[in-house]
Design an enzyme around this catalytic site. Sequence first.
Site, PDB file in Angstrom:
ATOM      1  CB  SER A 160      -0.867   0.032   1.249  1.00 41.68           C
ATOM      2  OG  SER A 160      -2.198  -0.076   0.914  1.00 41.68           O
ATOM      3  CE  LYS A 202      -3.685   0.887  -1.745  1.00 42.10           C
ATOM      4  NZ  LYS A 202      -4.310   0.221  -0.628  1.00 42.10           N
ATOM      5  CE1 TYR A 217      -3.891  -0.799  -5.196  1.00 40.68           C
ATOM      6  CE2 TYR A 217      -4.247  -3.149  -5.436  1.00 40.68           C
ATOM      7  CZ  TYR A 217      -4.191  -2.029  -4.644  1.00 40.68           C
ATOM      8  OH  TYR A 217      -4.417  -2.138  -3.293  1.00 40.68           O
ATOM      9  CE1 TYR A 234      -3.753  -0.411   4.842  1.00 42.66           C
ATOM     10  CE2 TYR A 234      -2.398  -1.006   6.700  1.00 42.66           C
ATOM     11  CZ  TYR A 234      -2.615  -0.972   5.351  1.00 42.66           C
ATOM     12  OH  TYR A 234      -1.688  -1.494   4.495  1.00 42.66           O
ATOM     13  CB  VAL A 242      -0.772  -5.843   3.977  1.00 38.15           C
ATOM     14  CG1 VAL A 242      -2.106  -5.324   4.381  1.00 38.15           C
ATOM     15  CG2 VAL A 242      -0.625  -5.958   2.497  1.00 38.15           C
TER      16      VAL A 242
HETATM   17  N1  GLU Z   1      -1.688  -5.316  -2.444  1.00 34.03           N
HETATM   18  C1  GLU Z   1      -2.491  -5.119  -1.276  1.00 34.03           C
HETATM   19  C2  GLU Z   1      -3.969  -5.205  -1.582  1.00 34.03           C
HETATM   20  O1  GLU Z   1      -4.430  -4.562  -2.445  1.00 34.03           O
HETATM   21  C3  GLU Z   1      -2.127  -3.820  -0.654  1.00 34.03           C
HETATM   22  C4  GLU Z   1      -2.846  -3.653   0.636  1.00 34.03           C
HETATM   23  C5  GLU Z   1      -2.070  -2.867   1.642  1.00 34.03           C
HETATM   24  O2  GLU Z   1      -0.843  -2.904   1.724  1.00 34.03           O
HETATM   25  O3  GLU Z   1      -2.792  -2.195   2.388  1.00 34.03           O
HETATM   26  O4  GLU Z   1      -4.689  -5.910  -0.984  1.00 34.03           O
END
Ligand code: GLU
Length: 298
Positions: free
Chosen positions: A59, A62, A187, A233, A251
């Site tokens: 994430s 992002k 993504y 989060y 994550v």
């Molecule tokens: N690749 C993970 C997903 O989309 C990233 C989630 C994350 O790191 O919060 O589920």
Amino acid sequence: MQKLLEKIYLTNKEAISKGEKASYIPALAKVSDSLGLAVRDHSSIYTAGDTEFKFTFQSISKIILLLVALQDSNTEDLFNHVGMESSGDSFNSISKLDFTHVIKPYNPFINSGAILVASLIKGFSYQEKLKKITSLCETIFQRDSISFNEEVFTSEKNSAYRNRALAYLLKEKNILKGDVEEILDLYFKCCAIEVNCIDLANLGYFLSINKHSTIPNKHFQIVKALMLTCGMYDYSGEFAVKIGLPSKSGVSGGIVTCVPQRMGIGVFSPRLDSKGNSILGIKCIDELNKALHLNIFR
Ligand code: GLU
């Protein structure tokens, strides 16, 4: 600084096997227990523990997607497609997205928002779009190439039922335009970029100084504001109250933290709490914050 990092590393490393690793992407559950810390400030980089250990960006990527997409669309247009409110829901939540009044994902840091942001990156081909992302990563990490963890990429692509559901729901609501599978691949590919703690500290520092030839000051401000309000989060509010530093978690167990005009911090430890944040990552940032009085609201 070096002594402080070593002290924090030594006091926390005993607990590296407490908590659970992310397992919904099967390849992430196989990562070894580890703890690494890095700080980059105006003069140097300081490290302690397993700082060369490579893990996937997840994430935290992002942030890069958002920086690139902001360059490709104007700010107002981008935020017509994705909101800037924390959702209070988990990163992969689908429930609110299906309400008829919801016309865009809550913010760019939940999965639905990041998938939408990925769709706004312009380019003639998938490769050209990916190149924009990796080029910015090379600048930020001060490296001349970027590698991907293909096992994690494939593992995520083959088990991403929820992300696929999010993307197709956005498509059905006509919010997402373009080829859904190609957007998802972009993504997933960004989530599979290999980084270490030093890369994260460099990213935190890059965000802290607001200086880049093609990224306007305003974009740095937007990214940091969203990191503070939505980066950890559904623990973002409590993290802002207790630590008060723009941060983004992934994550795989990485956290990047930005101390505006002062430093970048990168931490990695793969065991997570119930909200999906690295247990030791949060603990180490808290200890650094207390020792150096970093909270931006102090
Ligand atoms: N690749 C993970 C997903 O989309 C990233 C989630 C994350 O790191 O919060 O589920």
